[in-house]
Design a protein around this motif. Structure first.
Motif, PDB file in Angstrom:
ATOM      1  N   LEU A 266       7.061  12.695   3.020  1.00  0.00           N
ATOM      2  CA  LEU A 266       6.537  12.001   4.193  1.00  0.00           C
ATOM      3  C   LEU A 266       6.623  10.484   4.011  1.00  0.00           C
ATOM      4  O   LEU A 266       6.206   9.953   2.987  1.00  0.00           O
ATOM      5  CB  LEU A 266       5.071  12.386   4.428  1.00  0.00           C
ATOM      6  N   ASN A 267       7.184   9.826   5.021  1.00  0.00           N
ATOM      7  CA  ASN A 267       7.129   8.372   5.108  1.00  0.00           C
ATOM      8  C   ASN A 267       5.857   8.051   5.891  1.00  0.00           C
ATOM      9  O   ASN A 267       5.742   8.392   7.062  1.00  0.00           O
ATOM     10  CB  ASN A 267       8.391   7.882   5.838  1.00  0.00           C
ATOM     11  N   ILE A 268       4.882   7.423   5.218  1.00  0.00           N
ATOM     12  CA  ILE A 268       3.664   7.000   5.922  1.00  0.00           C
ATOM     13  C   ILE A 268       3.846   5.551   6.338  1.00  0.00           C
ATOM     14  O   ILE A 268       4.046   4.670   5.492  1.00  0.00           O
ATOM     15  CB  ILE A 268       2.409   7.141   5.035  1.00  0.00           C
ATOM     16  N   LYS A 269       3.835   5.316   7.641  1.00  0.00           N
ATOM     17  CA  LYS A 269       3.854   3.947   8.144  1.00  0.00           C
ATOM     18  C   LYS A 269       2.511   3.700   8.808  1.00  0.00           C
ATOM     19  O   LYS A 269       2.110   4.440   9.714  1.00  0.00           O
ATOM     20  CB  LYS A 269       4.947   3.750   9.194  1.00  0.00           C
ATOM     21  N   VAL A 270       1.852   2.650   8.377  1.00  0.00           N
ATOM     22  CA  VAL A 270       0.565   2.281   8.973  1.00  0.00           C
ATOM     23  C   VAL A 270       0.752   2.083  10.484  1.00  0.00           C
ATOM     24  O   VAL A 270      -0.047   2.548  11.291  1.00  0.00           O
ATOM     25  CB  VAL A 270       0.039   0.987   8.308  1.00  0.00           C
ATOM     26  N   SER A 271       1.837   1.427  10.867  1.00  0.00           N
ATOM     27  CA  SER A 271       2.098   1.129  12.283  1.00  0.00           C
ATOM     28  C   SER A 271       2.341   2.388  13.104  1.00  0.00           C
ATOM     29  O   SER A 271       1.795   2.548  14.192  1.00  0.00           O
ATOM     30  CB  SER A 271       3.340   0.248  12.403  1.00  0.00           C
ATOM     31  N   ARG A 272       3.168   3.276  12.595  1.00  0.00           N
ATOM     32  CA  ARG A 272       3.540   4.465  13.367  1.00  0.00           C
ATOM     33  C   ARG A 272       2.385   5.426  13.540  1.00  0.00           C
ATOM     34  O   ARG A 272       2.293   6.150  14.535  1.00  0.00           O
ATOM     35  CB  ARG A 272       4.699   5.173  12.639  1.00  0.00           C
ATOM     36  N   MET A 273       1.459   5.447  12.573  1.00  0.00           N
ATOM     37  CA  MET A 273       0.376   6.429  12.598  1.00  0.00           C
ATOM     38  C   MET A 273      -0.912   5.885  13.204  1.00  0.00           C
ATOM     39  O   MET A 273      -1.909   6.595  13.288  1.00  0.00           O
ATOM     40  CB  MET A 273       0.125   6.971  11.193  1.00  0.00           C
ATOM     41  N   GLY A 274      -0.909   4.633  13.627  1.00  0.00           N
ATOM     42  CA  GLY A 274      -2.101   4.117  14.306  1.00  0.00           C
ATOM     43  C   GLY A 274      -3.106   3.447  13.395  1.00  0.00           C
ATOM     44  O   GLY A 274      -4.267   3.283  13.770  1.00  0.00           O
ATOM     45  N   GLY A 275      -2.675   3.053  12.189  1.00  0.00           N
ATOM     46  CA  GLY A 275      -3.567   2.249  11.364  1.00  0.00           C
ATOM     47  C   GLY A 275      -3.822   2.804   9.977  1.00  0.00           C
ATOM     48  O   GLY A 275      -3.329   3.869   9.591  1.00  0.00           O
ATOM     49  N   LEU A 276      -4.640   2.055   9.238  1.00  0.00           N
ATOM     50  CA  LEU A 276      -4.976   2.444   7.868  1.00  0.00           C
ATOM     51  C   LEU A 276      -5.859   3.685   7.849  1.00  0.00           C
ATOM     52  O   LEU A 276      -5.753   4.514   6.935  1.00  0.00           O
ATOM     53  CB  LEU A 276      -5.676   1.278   7.165  1.00  0.00           C
ATOM     54  N   THR A 277      -6.723   3.808   8.862  1.00  0.00           N
ATOM     55  CA  THR A 277      -7.638   4.965   8.898  1.00  0.00           C
ATOM     56  C   THR A 277      -6.851   6.273   8.974  1.00  0.00           C
ATOM     57  O   THR A 277      -7.019   7.143   8.101  1.00  0.00           O
ATOM     58  CB  THR A 277      -8.636   4.808  10.068  1.00  0.00           C
ATOM     59  N   PRO A 278      -5.961   6.461   9.968  1.00  0.00           N
ATOM     60  CA  PRO A 278      -5.173   7.702   9.995  1.00  0.00           C
ATOM     61  C   PRO A 278      -4.153   7.800   8.857  1.00  0.00           C
ATOM     62  O   PRO A 278      -3.854   8.910   8.387  1.00  0.00           O
ATOM     63  CB  PRO A 278      -4.461   7.668  11.353  1.00  0.00           C
ATOM     64  N   ALA A 279      -3.636   6.654   8.387  1.00  0.00           N
ATOM     65  CA  ALA A 279      -2.669   6.709   7.283  1.00  0.00           C
ATOM     66  C   ALA A 279      -3.322   7.298   6.038  1.00  0.00           C
ATOM     67  O   ALA A 279      -2.717   8.089   5.302  1.00  0.00           O
ATOM     68  CB  ALA A 279      -2.120   5.309   6.981  1.00  0.00           C
ATOM     69  N   ARG A 280      -4.592   6.924   5.823  1.00  0.00           N
ATOM     70  CA  ARG A 280      -5.286   7.457   4.646  1.00  0.00           C
ATOM     71  C   ARG A 280      -5.545   8.958   4.800  1.00  0.00           C
ATOM     72  O   ARG A 280      -5.440   9.718   3.829  1.00  0.00           O
ATOM     73  CB  ARG A 280      -6.591   6.705   4.408  1.00  0.00           C
ATOM     74  N   ILE A 281      -5.869   9.399   6.012  1.00  0.00           N
ATOM     75  CA  ILE A 281      -6.081  10.839   6.247  1.00  0.00           C
ATOM     76  C   ILE A 281      -4.780  11.610   5.985  1.00  0.00           C
ATOM     77  O   ILE A 281      -4.779  12.666   5.341  1.00  0.00           O
ATOM     78  CB  ILE A 281      -6.608  11.071   7.682  1.00  0.00           C
ATOM     79  N   ALA A 282      -3.659  11.044   6.454  1.00  0.00           N
ATOM     80  CA  ALA A 282      -2.356  11.696   6.225  1.00  0.00           C
ATOM     81  C   ALA A 282      -2.038  11.740   4.732  1.00  0.00           C
ATOM     82  O   ALA A 282      -1.539  12.753   4.217  1.00  0.00           O
ATOM     83  CB  ALA A 282      -1.255  10.943   6.984  1.00  0.00           C
ATOM     84  N   HIS A 283      -2.330  10.651   4.046  1.00  0.00           N
ATOM     85  CA  HIS A 283      -2.119  10.612   2.586  1.00  0.00           C
ATOM     86  C   HIS A 283      -2.902  11.727   1.888  1.00  0.00           C
ATOM     87  O   HIS A 283      -2.386  12.442   1.031  1.00  0.00           O
ATOM     88  CB  HIS A 283      -2.557   9.251   2.040  1.00  0.00           C
ATOM     89  N   ASP A 284      -4.175  11.880   2.292  1.00  0.00           N
ATOM     90  CA  ASP A 284      -5.026  12.876   1.635  1.00  0.00           C
ATOM     91  C   ASP A 284      -4.505  14.288   1.885  1.00  0.00           C
ATOM     92  O   ASP A 284      -4.471  15.121   0.962  1.00  0.00           O
ATOM     93  CB  ASP A 284      -6.471  12.750   2.134  1.00  0.00           C
ATOM     94  N   LEU A 285      -4.074  14.564   3.127  1.00  0.00           N
ATOM     95  CA  LEU A 285      -3.546  15.893   3.432  1.00  0.00           C
ATOM     96  C   LEU A 285      -2.247  16.139   2.651  1.00  0.00           C
ATOM     97  O   LEU A 285      -2.081  17.199   2.035  1.00  0.00           O
ATOM     98  CB  LEU A 285      -3.303  16.047   4.942  1.00  0.00           C
ATOM     99  N   ALA A 286      -1.361  15.148   2.674  1.00  0.00           N
ATOM    100  CA  ALA A 286      -0.083  15.310   1.956  1.00  0.00           C
ATOM    101  C   ALA A 286      -0.346  15.559   0.473  1.00  0.00           C
ATOM    102  O   ALA A 286       0.253  16.463  -0.131  1.00  0.00           O
ATOM    103  CB  ALA A 286       0.788  14.072   2.154  1.00  0.00           C
ATOM    104  N   ALA A 287      -1.268  14.784  -0.104  1.00  0.00           N
ATOM    105  CA  ALA A 287      -1.562  14.940  -1.535  1.00  0.00           C
ATOM    106  C   ALA A 287      -2.078  16.348  -1.823  1.00  0.00           C
ATOM    107  O   ALA A 287      -1.659  16.994  -2.791  1.00  0.00           O
ATOM    108  CB  ALA A 287      -2.568  13.889  -1.982  1.00  0.00           C
TER     109      ALA A 287
END
Ligand code: OSB
Ligand code: MG
Length: 374
Positions: A266-287
């Motif tokens: 997964l490429n996590i982009k802060v911009s594409r996902m709507g910010g640091l808050t959702p980016a961190r949630i995506a990171h946690d799920l991916a991990a």
């Protein structure tokens, strides 16, 4: 114990910076970039900045600079000015019912994080759960006029110490440039990004099978963003991991990717996902699902680049990120000091907030329009 923040002042600043070198993808070519900077001030006079890094035209995602301006000025800022938030995620809840508009949300969300962490005297990276002192940075190279020009660019960035090279590809510029780079530079960490311009057709399938022979680290977003089924079919036929970028705007998209095996990175982009808050949630799920992630970029100015560095310091970011130094894009950045990559490594700031400050002189010089709300 973290203190809350009361937002008393919010403003948008449309800023254009010239690029040191034109950048071409499958869809567009640019000599300068216009982004929107978001400034938030709390009742104590603390200030936080975020960046809305939407491209000007709706070719990467549906948003444009103008749609971001509209959504931020009419919906996002009025929802937070005059309110008090215990943490940034509570502010994100004020716009939960607004569908889409991820770039616009991302800039406001990042400004809230910067403000909240400055208020509390902690670094943004630490507040997000970052564990790295430095992050490994790679470069994304655009489509060049000739293969010779591309080889010059690859060599330049390898010599600068960047350990990973990503090549933009499109029909007519794919197998040949990849072969040329492999022949010239051997077994480097190499990956390609198609920005969704191929499709699940016999002709393009052949190209993907040919690319599979080069031992690429990943093939990023080969098919249309909405084609999860096509990506799953393709992934089943490839040794090379598929990485999704444009396809994953929400954590639900990430779940779809995982369930269908439509991608393995997964490429996590802060911009594409709507910010640091959702980016961190995506990171946690991916991990938790064993999906390696890395941080993508949108040619951010220093403000957005600093947010990318902070998120990339989280433990799940095990692959090289697109967080190159400011100098790859801008002769002079909008922050008082540029982001610097040394031998492909960027230090994670320890100072409060993002660790990078806006350069007021640069802002005055390059700001084209402002909007403010008290
Ligand atoms: O797909 O990663 C992408 C830039 C604009 C639009 C899409 C993409 C990119 C990049 C930029 O690759 C990488 C960077 O910011 O260094
Ligand atoms: Mg991409």
């Amino acid at each position: 114990m973290m203190h809350d923040i009361s937002i008393v002042d919010a403003s948008l600043h449309r800023v254009t910076l010239p690029l040191v070198r034109e950048f071409a993808t499958s869809s567009h070519q640019k000599a300068s970039l216009t982004h929107i900077l978001v400034r938030l001030e709390d009742a104590l006079g603390n200030v936080g900045w975020g960046e809305i890094a939407s491209p000007s035209a709706p070719f990467y995602a549906p948003e444009t600079v103008e749609t971001c301006w509209l959504i931020a000025s009419r919906y996002l800022l009025p929802g937070i000015v005059g309110k008090t938030f215990a943490e940034p995620a509570d502010a994100a809840a004020t716009w939960a019912k607004i569908r889409g508009h991820f770039f616009a949300k991302a800039g406001v969300d990042a400004a809230l994080w910067d403000l909240w962490t400055r208020r509390n005297g902690v670094s943004l990276a630490l507040a997000l759960g970052g564990t790295r002192q430095e992050i490994v940075a790679g470069v994304s190279l655009g489509i060049e006029p000739t293969i010779g020009d591309l080889l010059v660019q690859v060599e330049k960035h390898l010599n600068a110490g960047y350990p990973r090279i990503k090549l933009k590809i499109a029909p007519g510029w794919d197998v040949d440039p990849v072969r040329a780079v492999r022949e010239a530079f051997g077994d480097i960490d190499l990956h390609v990004d198609a920005n969704g311009v191929y499709q699940d057709s016999p002709e393009h399938w052949e190209i993907m099978q040919d690319l599979d022979e080069f031992g690429l680290t990943m093939i990023e977003q080969p098919y249309h963003p909405r084609d999860f089924v096509g990506h799953a079919r393709l992934q089943a036929s490839l040794e090379t991991p598929i990485c999704l970028d444009e396809s994953v705007e929400t954590v639900e998209d990430l779940r779809t990717m995982i369930e269908l095996d439509a991608g393995r990175v997964l490429n996590i982009k802060v911009s594409r996902m709507g910010g640091l808050t959702p980016a961190r949630i995506a990171h946690d799920l991916a991990a938790s699902e064993g999906i390696p992630v890395w941080c993508g970029g949108m040619h951010e100015f220093g403000i957005g680049r600093a947010a990318n560095i902070a998120i990339a310091s989280l433990p799940g970011f095990t692959l090289t990120s697109d967080v190159s130094g400011s100098d790859k894009y801008y002769a002079r950045d909008i922050t008082t000091r540029p982001i610097v990559a040394v031998q492909g490594r960027v230090a994670v700031p320890q100072a409060p907030g993002s660790g990078y400050d806006l350069d007021a002189e640069m802002l005055a010089e390059h700001s084209e329009e402002t909007f403010s709300l008290r």
